[in-house]
Design an enzyme around this catalytic site. Structure first.
Site, PDB file in Angstrom:
ATOM      1  N   HIS A  23      -2.558  -4.449   8.368  1.00 46.67           N
ATOM      2  CA  HIS A  23      -2.226  -4.196   6.955  1.00 46.67           C
ATOM      3  C   HIS A  23      -1.571  -5.444   6.350  1.00 46.67           C
ATOM      4  O   HIS A  23      -1.922  -5.867   5.238  1.00 46.67           O
ATOM      5  CB  HIS A  23      -1.278  -2.986   6.885  1.00 46.67           C
ATOM      6  CG  HIS A  23      -0.737  -2.658   5.518  1.00 46.67           C
ATOM      7  ND1 HIS A  23      -0.939  -1.446   4.896  1.00 46.67           N
ATOM      8  CD2 HIS A  23       0.023  -3.386   4.646  1.00 46.67           C
ATOM      9  CE1 HIS A  23      -0.348  -1.448   3.707  1.00 46.67           C
ATOM     10  NE2 HIS A  23       0.257  -2.612   3.532  1.00 46.67           N
ATOM     11  N   GLU A  24      -0.630  -6.053   7.096  1.00 47.20           N
ATOM     12  CA  GLU A  24       0.094  -7.216   6.568  1.00 47.20           C
ATOM     13  C   GLU A  24      -0.790  -8.468   6.522  1.00 47.20           C
ATOM     14  O   GLU A  24      -0.707  -9.251   5.575  1.00 47.20           O
ATOM     15  CB  GLU A  24       1.364  -7.490   7.389  1.00 47.20           C
ATOM     16  CG  GLU A  24       2.376  -6.352   7.424  1.00 47.20           C
ATOM     17  CD  GLU A  24       2.783  -5.822   6.060  1.00 47.20           C
ATOM     18  OE1 GLU A  24       2.743  -6.576   5.077  1.00 47.20           O
ATOM     19  OE2 GLU A  24       3.126  -4.624   5.979  1.00 47.20           O
ATOM     20  N   CYS A  26       2.277   1.411   0.957  1.00 45.31           N
ATOM     21  CA  CYS A  26       2.522  -0.018   0.757  1.00 45.31           C
ATOM     22  C   CYS A  26       3.644  -0.165  -0.270  1.00 45.31           C
ATOM     23  O   CYS A  26       3.638   0.518  -1.287  1.00 45.31           O
ATOM     24  CB  CYS A  26       1.250  -0.679   0.233  1.00 45.31           C
ATOM     25  SG  CYS A  26       1.438  -2.434  -0.073  1.00 45.31           S
ATOM     26  N   LEU A  27       4.571  -1.073  -0.003  1.00 40.78           N
ATOM     27  CA  LEU A  27       5.695  -1.268  -0.932  1.00 40.78           C
ATOM     28  C   LEU A  27       5.203  -1.767  -2.296  1.00 40.78           C
ATOM     29  O   LEU A  27       5.901  -1.617  -3.292  1.00 40.78           O
ATOM     30  CB  LEU A  27       6.720  -2.242  -0.341  1.00 40.78           C
ATOM     31  CG  LEU A  27       7.465  -1.721   0.902  1.00 40.78           C
ATOM     32  CD1 LEU A  27       8.340  -2.814   1.490  1.00 40.78           C
ATOM     33  CD2 LEU A  27       8.294  -0.488   0.581  1.00 40.78           C
ATOM     34  N   HIS A  44      -2.737  -8.518   3.494  1.00 40.91           N
ATOM     35  CA  HIS A  44      -1.983  -9.016   2.331  1.00 40.91           C
ATOM     36  C   HIS A  44      -2.130 -10.531   2.184  1.00 40.91           C
ATOM     37  O   HIS A  44      -2.221 -11.048   1.073  1.00 40.91           O
ATOM     38  CB  HIS A  44      -0.486  -8.700   2.475  1.00 40.91           C
ATOM     39  CG  HIS A  44      -0.076  -7.358   1.944  1.00 40.91           C
ATOM     40  ND1 HIS A  44      -0.242  -6.997   0.628  1.00 40.91           N
ATOM     41  CD2 HIS A  44       0.506  -6.291   2.550  1.00 40.91           C
ATOM     42  CE1 HIS A  44       0.229  -5.757   0.448  1.00 40.91           C
ATOM     43  NE2 HIS A  44       0.678  -5.307   1.600  1.00 40.91           N
ATOM     44  N   GLY A  83       7.092  -3.101   7.076  1.00 40.49           N
ATOM     45  CA  GLY A  83       6.393  -4.377   7.098  1.00 40.49           C
ATOM     46  C   GLY A  83       6.395  -4.983   5.706  1.00 40.49           C
ATOM     47  O   GLY A  83       6.418  -4.254   4.706  1.00 40.49           O
ATOM     48  N   GLN A 120       4.325 -10.460  -1.198  1.00 40.16           N
ATOM     49  CA  GLN A 120       4.897  -9.293  -1.889  1.00 40.16           C
ATOM     50  C   GLN A 120       6.207  -9.612  -2.600  1.00 40.16           C
ATOM     51  O   GLN A 120       6.646  -8.848  -3.455  1.00 40.16           O
ATOM     52  CB  GLN A 120       5.100  -8.127  -0.905  1.00 40.16           C
ATOM     53  CG  GLN A 120       3.769  -7.536  -0.430  1.00 40.16           C
ATOM     54  CD  GLN A 120       3.990  -6.404   0.543  1.00 40.16           C
ATOM     55  OE1 GLN A 120       4.210  -6.617   1.717  1.00 40.16           O
ATOM     56  NE2 GLN A 120       3.955  -5.175   0.057  1.00 40.16           N
TER      57      GLN A 120
HETATM   58 ZN    ZN Z   1       1.484  -3.413   2.001  1.00 40.20          ZN
END
Ligand code: ZN
Length: 174
Positions: free
Chosen positions: A136-137, A94-95, A140, A46, A51
């Site tokens: 989660h997204e 998380c990236l 963000h 995701g 990001q």
């Molecule tokens: Zn994340």
């Protein structure tokens, strides 16, 4: 399509609230293509536009496993209209917080209204991993990270480890 750089904490953009998309035009579609390529290359399941430094309410998700046919889901202007009382926990990463993982409890299912890649109105009823990933997204898009759902102690530890890791990466590059 072009692979973009993923922002890492404590980048201040990751704490900003993203703006709704007014129309799903070519520019937005190009952005979604870039997001997908960046997510696949990372690799991740995701990614939110913020990001890669773009404060727009856009998410890409793909839960297909290695070797399976790719199954990208493009979510523009998501609105979560329902969250279950029942919770489920997953070990989340998380990236933007590389190599750090922690168990997070979230509603096990949710309903989401959004626009798809072609700007069409869609609804999904998500369960399990997909429900967790969407929440989660969407977090963000509101400047919230998974570490905000942890105790202060765990959160501080992860931030410290990420900073240390970043320094080590810099050292190697130098
Ligand atoms: Zn994340």
């Amino acid at each position: 399509m072009a692979k973009k750089q993923i922002l890492i904490i404590p980048d201040p953009l990751l704490r900003k609230v993203s703006e709704p998309v007014s129309s799903v035009n070519t520019e937005i579609k190009n952005l979604m293509d870039d997001m997908l390529e960046t997510m696949y290359a990372a690799p991740g399941i995701g990614l939110a536009a913020v990001q890669i430094g773009v404060l727009k309410r856009i998410i890409v998700i793909d839960l297909s496993k290695d070797g399976e046919k790719k199954n990208p889901l493009f979510i523009v202007n998501p609105e979560i209209t329902f969250k279950s009382n029942e919770l489920i926990s997953y070990e989340e990463g998380c990236l933007s917080i590389p190599n750090q993982f922690a168990e997070v409890k979230r509603p096990s299912s949710c309903k989401v209204n959004f626009l798809d890649y072609n700007g069409k109105k869609k609804k999904i009823n998500a369960n399990g991993l997909l429900a967790t990933c969407i929440q989660h997204e969407v977090d963000h898009l509101d400047g919230i990270l998974f570490i905000d759902h942890l105790s202060k102690l765990k959160k501080d530890l992860i931030i410290k480890k990420t900073k240390k890791q970043k320094k080590e990466i810099d050292r190697v590059i130098v």
